[in-house]
Motif scaffolding. Structure first.
Motif, PDB file in Angstrom:
ATOM      1  N   GLN A  46       0.860  -1.177   0.000  1.00  0.00           N
ATOM      2  CA  GLN A  46       0.000   0.000   0.000  1.00  0.00           C
ATOM      3  C   GLN A  46       0.895   1.225   0.000  1.00  0.00           C
ATOM      4  OE1 GLN A  46      -2.625   0.220   3.347  1.00  0.00           O
ATOM      5  NE2 GLN A  46      -3.448   2.191   2.752  1.00  0.00           N
ATOM      6  N   LEU A  47       0.740   2.067  -1.017  1.00  0.00           N
ATOM      7  CA  LEU A  47       1.556   3.271  -1.168  1.00  0.00           C
ATOM      8  C   LEU A  47       0.699   4.481  -0.809  1.00  0.00           C
ATOM      9  CD1 LEU A  47       4.370   4.201  -2.188  1.00  0.00           C
ATOM     10  CD2 LEU A  47       3.304   4.531  -4.404  1.00  0.00           C
ATOM     11  N   ILE A  48       1.157   5.261   0.152  1.00  0.00           N
ATOM     12  CA  ILE A  48       0.429   6.462   0.577  1.00  0.00           C
ATOM     13  C   ILE A  48       1.268   7.672   0.164  1.00  0.00           C
ATOM     14  CG2 ILE A  48      -0.524   7.741   2.518  1.00  0.00           C
ATOM     15  CD1 ILE A  48      -0.744   5.054   3.993  1.00  0.00           C
ATOM     16  N   LEU A  49       0.731   8.438  -0.791  1.00  0.00           N
ATOM     17  CA  LEU A  49       1.421   9.625  -1.301  1.00  0.00           C
ATOM     18  C   LEU A  49       0.763  10.881  -0.747  1.00  0.00           C
ATOM     19  CD1 LEU A  49       1.821   8.575  -5.038  1.00  0.00           C
ATOM     20  CD2 LEU A  49       3.555   8.525  -3.257  1.00  0.00           C
ATOM     21  N   PRO A  50       1.522  11.979  -0.653  1.00  0.00           N
ATOM     22  CA  PRO A  50       0.926  13.238  -0.208  1.00  0.00           C
ATOM     23  C   PRO A  50      -0.160  13.693  -1.192  1.00  0.00           C
ATOM     24  CG  PRO A  50       3.321  13.394  -0.222  1.00  0.00           C
ATOM     25  CD  PRO A  50       2.960  12.111  -0.887  1.00  0.00           C
ATOM     26  N   GLU A  51      -1.128  14.396  -0.673  1.00  0.00           N
ATOM     27  CA  GLU A  51      -2.229  14.865  -1.504  1.00  0.00           C
ATOM     28  C   GLU A  51      -1.704  15.849  -2.551  1.00  0.00           C
ATOM     29  OE1 GLU A  51      -6.389  17.074  -0.678  1.00  0.00           O
ATOM     30  OE2 GLU A  51      -5.734  15.613   0.810  1.00  0.00           O
ATOM     31  N   GLY A  52      -2.117  15.648  -3.801  1.00  0.00           N
ATOM     32  CA  GLY A  52      -1.697  16.524  -4.886  1.00  0.00           C
ATOM     33  C   GLY A  52      -0.412  16.076  -5.566  1.00  0.00           C
ATOM     34  N   TYR A  53       0.121  14.931  -5.203  1.00  0.00           N
ATOM     35  CA  TYR A  53       1.347  14.410  -5.791  1.00  0.00           C
ATOM     36  C   TYR A  53       1.112  12.997  -6.311  1.00  0.00           C
ATOM     37  CZ  TYR A  53       3.759  18.297  -3.575  1.00  0.00           C
ATOM     38  OH  TYR A  53       4.171  19.550  -3.199  1.00  0.00           O
ATOM     39  N   SER A  54       1.882  12.620  -7.306  1.00  0.00           N
ATOM     40  CA  SER A  54       1.814  11.255  -7.839  1.00  0.00           C
ATOM     41  C   SER A  54       3.233  10.776  -8.132  1.00  0.00           C
ATOM     42  CB  SER A  54       0.950  11.200  -9.100  1.00  0.00           C
ATOM     43  OG  SER A  54       1.500  12.030 -10.094  1.00  0.00           O
ATOM     44  N   ALA A  55       3.345   9.488  -8.389  1.00  0.00           N
ATOM     45  CA  ALA A  55       4.659   8.876  -8.644  1.00  0.00           C
ATOM     46  C   ALA A  55       4.952   8.873 -10.134  1.00  0.00           C
ATOM     47  CB  ALA A  55       4.675   7.456  -8.096  1.00  0.00           C
ATOM     48  N   PHE A  88       4.477   8.046   2.362  1.00  0.00           N
ATOM     49  CA  PHE A  88       5.215   9.259   2.008  1.00  0.00           C
ATOM     50  C   PHE A  88       4.495  10.516   2.498  1.00  0.00           C
ATOM     51  CE2 PHE A  88       6.954   6.233  -0.962  1.00  0.00           C
ATOM     52  CZ  PHE A  88       8.273   6.609  -1.081  1.00  0.00           C
ATOM     53  N   SER A  89       3.356  10.356   3.171  1.00  0.00           N
ATOM     54  CA  SER A  89       2.576  11.529   3.577  1.00  0.00           C
ATOM     55  C   SER A  89       3.262  12.329   4.683  1.00  0.00           C
ATOM     56  CB  SER A  89       1.175  11.107   4.031  1.00  0.00           C
ATOM     57  OG  SER A  89       1.258  10.270   5.167  1.00  0.00           O
ATOM     58  N   GLY A  90       4.216  11.729   5.376  1.00  0.00           N
ATOM     59  CA  GLY A  90       4.918  12.429   6.442  1.00  0.00           C
ATOM     60  C   GLY A  90       6.114  13.245   5.968  1.00  0.00           C
ATOM     61  N   VAL A  91       6.391  13.231   4.660  1.00  0.00           N
ATOM     62  CA  VAL A  91       7.529  13.987   4.125  1.00  0.00           C
ATOM     63  C   VAL A  91       7.185  15.478   4.143  1.00  0.00           C
ATOM     64  CG1 VAL A  91       8.995  14.333   2.099  1.00  0.00           C
ATOM     65  CG2 VAL A  91       8.199  12.042   2.682  1.00  0.00           C
TER      66      VAL A  91
END
Length: 142
Positions: A46-55, A88-91
């Motif tokens: 499960q990949l959690i990315l910051p809102e408004g960003y993609s890989a 990655f949401s904590g970055v």
């Protein structure tokens, strides 16, 4: 005189006594470690990315979970109940902006979560994932 005879009995034929002791210790280790096993399974990531960003790069959808420990204990855990999460949401926003500007991938640890248990088995077993870290090259969504 009595002490001298005990010491004499203890030190007589000492190479044989020492070799028996070493053999016994080795036997205990062999028996103990022969009970250790491992279970390997693939579980979803499960990949959690910051809102408004993609890989930008392709990310594996699965990781290899290895459960190691006593053979009686490792079968108490169902590998399908373990979740692998790369969060990655904590970055921080500064690190995100810098990574996008310099086209540097961000790296986070893969966390293994098993909440569906009553007993804490963390001292008897060890869970590891392969890969243990995930690299993602971020881009800002438009």
């Amino acid at each position: 005189m009595k002490t001298n005879s005990i010491l004499h009995k203890l030190l007589s034929n000492w190479p044989m006594k020492l070799s028996c002791l070493i053999f016994a210790v080795c036997l205990v280790f062999i028996v103990r470690f022969s009970q250790y096993r491992n279970v390997v399974a693939e579980i979803p990531l499960q990949l959690i990315l910051p809102e408004g960003y993609s890989a930008q790069n392709k990310i594996d959808e699965k990781v290899e979970l290895t459960i190691e420990g006593d053979s009686k204990m490792i079968y108490l855990i169902n590998p399908m109940q373990v979740e692998a999460i790369a969060d990655f949401s904590g970055v921080s926003q500064d690190n995100l902006d810098n990574a996008i500007k310099t086209q540097t991938p961000l790296v986070v640890q893969v966390n293994l979560v098993h909440d569906d248990g009553i007993i804490d088995l963390s001292e008897e077993i060890m869970m590891t994932s392969n890969p243990s870290r995930i690299k993602v090259l971020m881009r800002k969504d438009k």
